[in-house]
Design a protein around this motif. Structure first.
Motif, PDB file in Angstrom:
ATOM      1  N   ILE B   3      37.882  81.618  51.900  1.00  0.00           N
ATOM      2  CA  ILE B   3      36.381  82.246  52.246  1.00  0.00           C
ATOM      3  C   ILE B   3      35.405  81.566  51.625  1.00  0.00           C
ATOM      4  N   ILE B   6      34.520  78.211  53.161  1.00  0.00           N
ATOM      5  CA  ILE B   6      33.620  78.406  54.287  1.00  0.00           C
ATOM      6  C   ILE B   6      31.938  78.667  54.041  1.00  0.00           C
ATOM      7  N   ASN B  10      29.247  75.994  55.040  1.00  0.00           N
ATOM      8  CA  ASN B  10      27.813  76.914  55.637  1.00  0.00           C
ATOM      9  C   ASN B  10      26.503  76.106  54.864  1.00  0.00           C
ATOM     10  N   HIS B  33      39.233  74.127  62.211  1.00  0.00           N
ATOM     11  CA  HIS B  33      40.248  74.156  63.408  1.00  0.00           C
ATOM     12  C   HIS B  33      41.529  73.777  62.869  1.00  0.00           C
ATOM     13  N   LYS B  37      41.195  78.262  60.695  1.00  0.00           N
ATOM     14  CA  LYS B  37      39.840  79.089  59.814  1.00  0.00           C
ATOM     15  C   LYS B  37      40.373  79.464  58.708  1.00  0.00           C
ATOM     16  N   ARG B 462      51.313  89.225  53.221  1.00  0.00           N
ATOM     17  CA  ARG B 462      50.732  90.785  53.038  1.00  0.00           C
ATOM     18  C   ARG B 462      50.511  90.933  51.627  1.00  0.00           C
ATOM     19  N   GLU B 465      47.514  89.659  50.394  1.00  0.00           N
ATOM     20  CA  GLU B 465      46.532  90.340  50.834  1.00  0.00           C
ATOM     21  C   GLU B 465      46.080  91.661  50.119  1.00  0.00           C
ATOM     22  N   ARG B 468      44.497  91.120  47.138  1.00  0.00           N
ATOM     23  CA  ARG B 468      43.166  90.927  47.294  1.00  0.00           C
ATOM     24  C   ARG B 468      42.434  92.269  47.567  1.00  0.00           C
ATOM     25  N   PRO B 473      40.550  88.300  42.827  1.00  0.00           N
ATOM     26  CA  PRO B 473      39.998  87.022  43.679  1.00  0.00           C
ATOM     27  C   PRO B 473      41.390  86.112  43.748  1.00  0.00           C
ATOM     28  N   PRO B 474      41.155  85.306  44.646  1.00  0.00           N
ATOM     29  CA  PRO B 474      42.320  84.315  44.888  1.00  0.00           C
ATOM     30  C   PRO B 474      43.014  83.592  43.737  1.00  0.00           C
TER      31      PRO B 474
END
Lengths: 351, 557
Positions: B3, B6, B10, B33, B37, B462, B465, B468, B473-474
């Motif tokens: 994230i 991304i 941006n 792609h 994503k 999972r 996740e 998270r 944080p990752p």
């Protein structure tokens, strides 16, 4: 005050043309339990993952406890959203025991007492030192729930939490999970494809199909007054018959059953072409009933007899599913008299 | 991690918009792609790509050099050397593969499906040859059947043998000698894979065949064998890859295939010819790897249904003595005899003081290079496994494939690549033991990767996740959740790398700095000079170290 607010949220996965979630808006009140119900691929899990922050929406906004976590300019990563998540496969950390699993995300000073408190809430006192592989499915689920609740999250998200349990345990866990969530005062979103889970556990059910919200209401509303054919047939069984709203707006005229009175007409205008959904529960076998039909086929299920009867009127034939008390003896071809109760008859859109 | 990226992208797009908004947006979309994503962090990706580079550069270099070897050299080699080497290599590969399939499948069938006494123990015993490096096996057979071996003495003293066949006529330094030794020490590949497939075979298929009126032998040929075909293919391919790449046993027995030829060309400082021969060998290896990917696809059709029942046990009856004799003979030839020879000569060696400071120096060298390689492999394996498991994309599978390059190709080729690179570009490292350890890393990294992957595959995404959503944080998720769960697998992978490195011969021979002899190198040289009492203790030590991960390997198949 809404704890969870979704405004026109859309999400399309890469490599697909159809969006998984289309312009979804949803408000969840503080302290209530809502279930997203629908067949697989209806976008319910995606909605959950959007709220948790594991997926990113293309449009719309999501706010949790009044704070925007996702819109065009804002992005709050999952670790900062304060949501508790219970996964379908529980996702317990295999290298940590029950105590450390539950306390994993809790960093305050009273860690020990908080973990014990939550352990008590889920009835797992004395299991602190066990490892996930030493627990049964139901116990693992409780640990997963306790872990999600320990941090006192704004909302708890549960992704098909009962699908890995066998039938008996499932029924007990429904009651248990509902009790735990209510005691913790949590706002919760469930995702399920099982109507029984949804009816049993929720304050509100949101029925979804193809990424669109079909109907939202209390379990009773959804069951009694489905708004469209999909909801009527996805939750429970239903007979769908075409008709026209009568002039007074209180009943529907059908070719085969004549005028059928309905309690709910979803604000449709007189003369409009509609369908009615008749739950089998509202067709009662009655020797003095004013309607009759011929038994086409029937199945003895033990609890009831599911009978399909054919009604012929004005040259048109229609099959109706009804429940008959299992004590009765019926034969194929027999003529049965019955009456219609208005309780479970609803007007649905003729799409 | 993804994230953040991304967001960064941006921001980048906003900065760049003044210059070329559409182009930047196009690349950003393409990039997202490719990663569906979910792109990994820059640091992780750069680390993974660098490892892939390190792993593949030696081989790319060899191919590059072979292209500039000059037309004359190519023509000369194609005319004289290559046809002969092709014949030697391919005939040996085909013969060994065939015989290992016959032995491996028959042993698997006997141990899994019949009532042979001591089934469980045989299962273990018959896998032991896997832990004896073929060059050690070759040394023991030279001791027994060589020109001054025990067998010659026995022959000479047996009157009727001399009368019937004349003088001692067994020549271990021949095609048949190499064939025999390689067969004896590589059949466990086929045996282990075939027994795994036999154990998984559902009894229902056989019973269906019996109910159709088939006899026991018809069931074997028409039901069991076809069902085992993918396993036999996979085992056979492993053996052929081994034979193609083996240097130790072949050189010890003074036979010449591509690997030995490459080694000797380079020893004669004709590296250009060595690279030409390497290219042909790479080509052969790729053909076999291509065949392997075909059988793996086929493997998918043979899935046992969920109503699995254990296969029937067949009674041997009157065949029992013959079968027991056969199994015992194989065990005697592939384990008992070689080990006894090693123990016998080790005893002589020790009584003559072979375990002196020199010996421990060699052992220390082995230990140094191998443990360094194991450490680096564990370090390199983790990011690659993590990338592969959590960020699947064309780029990660490319990294993964490149990491396998040195593992799939023969050790002499990797070593040749190292010679080129370090001689020309990094002369500081040339002549240190680090270059040997690095060659081990290139050769054995996938072993550490496979072991780590097995433990990471048990960890569903999972779980990441869940961590998270619990406020991690990752990078903390990786430290607190992924690492502790992956560590046992990576450690056992490191152990495998260590053992393989201890056994490794060709790269060590070609790259070791002057005076840096390892146990494996000593076994090779002492045996070549027939100083068996010095070769045996080192060889025995190698075998003992190799037996340690046997339990793991049995589980893997």
């Amino acid at each position: 005050m809404y704890d969870i607010q979704l405004k026109t949220v859309s999400k399309t996965y890469l490599g697909t043309n159809e969006p998984a979630v289309k312009n979804l808006s949803l408000n969840v009140e503080k302290g209530s339990i809502i279930t997203l119900l629908g067949p697989s691929g209806c976008g319910k899990s995606t909605t959950l993952r959007l709220i948790a922050g594991f997926e990113r929406a293309e449009g719309g906004s999501i706010s949790l406890a009044g704070k925007i976590v996702s819109d065009e300019n804002t992005w709050v990563p999952p670790e900062k959203r304060g949501v508790g998540m219970v996964f379908q496969d529980y996702a317990l950390f295999p290298h940590l025991n029950v105590f450390d699993n539950i306390g994993f995300g809790y960093k305050e000073k009273d860690r020990k007492s908080r973990v014990m408190e939550v352990l008590e809430l889920v009835n797992l006192k004395g299991f602190e030192k066990r490892y996930p592989y030493e627990l049964s499915g139901g116990q693992q689920q409780r640990v997963a729930l306790a872990r999600a609740l320990a941090r006192r999250p704004v909302v708890v998200l549960l992704d098909e939490p009962f699908s890995n349990l066998d039938a008996d345990l499932r029924v007990t866990m429904r009651v248990e999970v509902k009790r735990i969530l209510k005691e913790a005062g949590a706002t919760a979103i469930f995702v399920s494809h099982d109507q029984k889970d949804a009816l049993a556990i929720s304050d509100v059910i949101a029925v979804m199909k193809d990424g669109v919200l079909e109907q939202i209401g209390t379990p009773r509303e959804i069951y009694r007054y489905p708004e469209n054919k999909f909801v009527a047939s996805f939750i429970g069984q239903s007979n769908i018959i075409k008709g026209k709203i009568s002039d007074d707006g209180l009943s529907v005229f059908t070719n085969t059953l004549g005028s059928v009175s309905c309690n709910h007409s979803h604000c449709m205008c007189a003369g409009e072409e509609v369908c009615i959904s008749i739950r089998p529960d509202s067709i009662i076998k009655d020797a003095n009933g004013h309607m009759e039909g011929r038994v086409k086929e029937f199945t003895y299920t033990g609890e009831t007899i599911d009978a399909v009867i054919t009604i012929t009127s004005a040259g048109e034939e229609v099959d109706l599913l009804m429940h008959i008390h299992p004590e009765e003896n019926i034969k194929t071809g027999e003529i049965i008299r019955f009456k219609l109760l208005p309780n479970f008859v609803a007007v649905v859109k003729n799409e | 991690m993804g994230i953040k990226n991304i967001i960064q992208l941006n921001n980048n797009a906003k900065v760049g918009e003044r210059f070329s908004p559409t182009l930047l947006r196009f690349f950003r979309r393409k990039w997202l792609h490719v990663w569906k994503k979910n792109p990994p962090g820059t640091g992780l990706l750069v680390f993974g790509l660098s490892i892939a580079m390190i792993m593949s550069i030696p081989i790319v270099y060899v191919v590059w050099r072979s292209l500039f070897a000059g037309t004359n050299r190519w023509l000369r080699l194609l005319d004289q050397r290559i046809p002969e080497l092709l014949w030697n290599t391919l005939s040996l590969t085909a013969a060994v593969t065939t015989s290992t399939i016959i032995i491996g499948v028959s042993l698997a069938w006997i141990v899994i499906r019949t009532d042979i006494p001591g089934k469980k123990i045989w299962r273990w015993l018959l896998a032991i040859p896997l832990t004896i490096p073929p060059y050690v096996g070759a040394v023991t057979y030279i001791i027994v059947f060589g020109r001054s071996g025990w067998a010659r003495d026995l022959w000479r003293d047996t009157a009727w043998l001399v009368n019937v066949f004349g003088d001692y006529s067994i020549n271990i330094y021949s095609f048949w000698g190499v064939f025999f030794v390689l067969t004896m020490f590589t059949y466990p590949y086929v045996y282990l894979i075939a027994s795994a497939s036999l154990r998984k075979m559902n009894r229902n298929y056989e019973e269906a065949a019996y109910s159709q009126g088939f006899s026991a032998s018809e069931v074997f040929w028409k039901v069991n064998l076809p069902l085992m075909r993918p396993a036999i293919g996979a085992g056979g391919i492993l053996v052929s890859l081994y034979v193609l790449g083996d240097f130790g046993a072949i050189a010890t027995l003074r036979y010449v295939t591509f690997t030995a030829a490459i080694y000797f060309q380079r020893a004669a400082f004709d590296t250009a010819s060595a690279s030409v021969l390497s290219l042909v060998l790479i080509f052969l290896t790729i053909i076999i790897l291509w065949m392997e990917s075909k059988t793996r696809k086929k493997n998918k059709y043979y899935q046992t249904s969920n109503t699995y029942r254990e296969p029937l046990t067949l009674e041997l009856g009157k065949w029992k003595p013959i079968v027991v004799f056969y199994v015992s003979l194989i065990f005697f030839l592939s384990v008992l005899l070689p080990i006894s020879v090693l123990v016998y000569w080790s005893k002589i060696g020790i009584s003559m003081g072979a375990l002196d400071g020199r010996f421990f120096g060699f052992a220390l060298n082995s230990l140094k290079a191998s443990s360094f390689a194991a450490l680096i492999c564990m370090l390199f394996a983790m990011p690659i496994i993590y990338l592969k498991a959590r960020y699947p994309s064309i780029i990660t599978s490319f990294i993964d494939k490149l990491s396998y390059a040195g593992y799939a190709l023969p050790g002499v080729i990797v070593a040749l690549g190292f010679v080129f690179i370090f001689n020309n570009h990094l002369p500081i490292l040339y002549g240190t033991f680090y270059i040997v350890a690095l060659a081990f890393v290139v050769r054995f990294l996938p072993q550490a990767m496979q072991a780590g992957e097995a433990s990471l595959s048990l960890l569903s995404p999972r779980i990441d996740e869940a961590a998270r959503s619990l406020g991690y944080p990752p990078w903390k998720v990786m430290l607190k959740v992924i690492l502790p769960n992956m560590l046992p697998g990576v450690l056992s992978g490191g152990a495998l790398v260590f053992v393989s490195s201890i056994k490794e011969l060709p790269a060590t021979l070609m790259l070791r700095p002057p005076g840096f002899d390892t146990l494996a190198v000593r076994v090779y040289f002492e045996a070549a000079e027939a100083v068996y009492h010095l070769a045996a203790p080192a060889a025995l030590l190698i075998v003992i170290v190799s037996i340690l991960p046997l339990q793991y390997m049995l589980k893997k198949y």
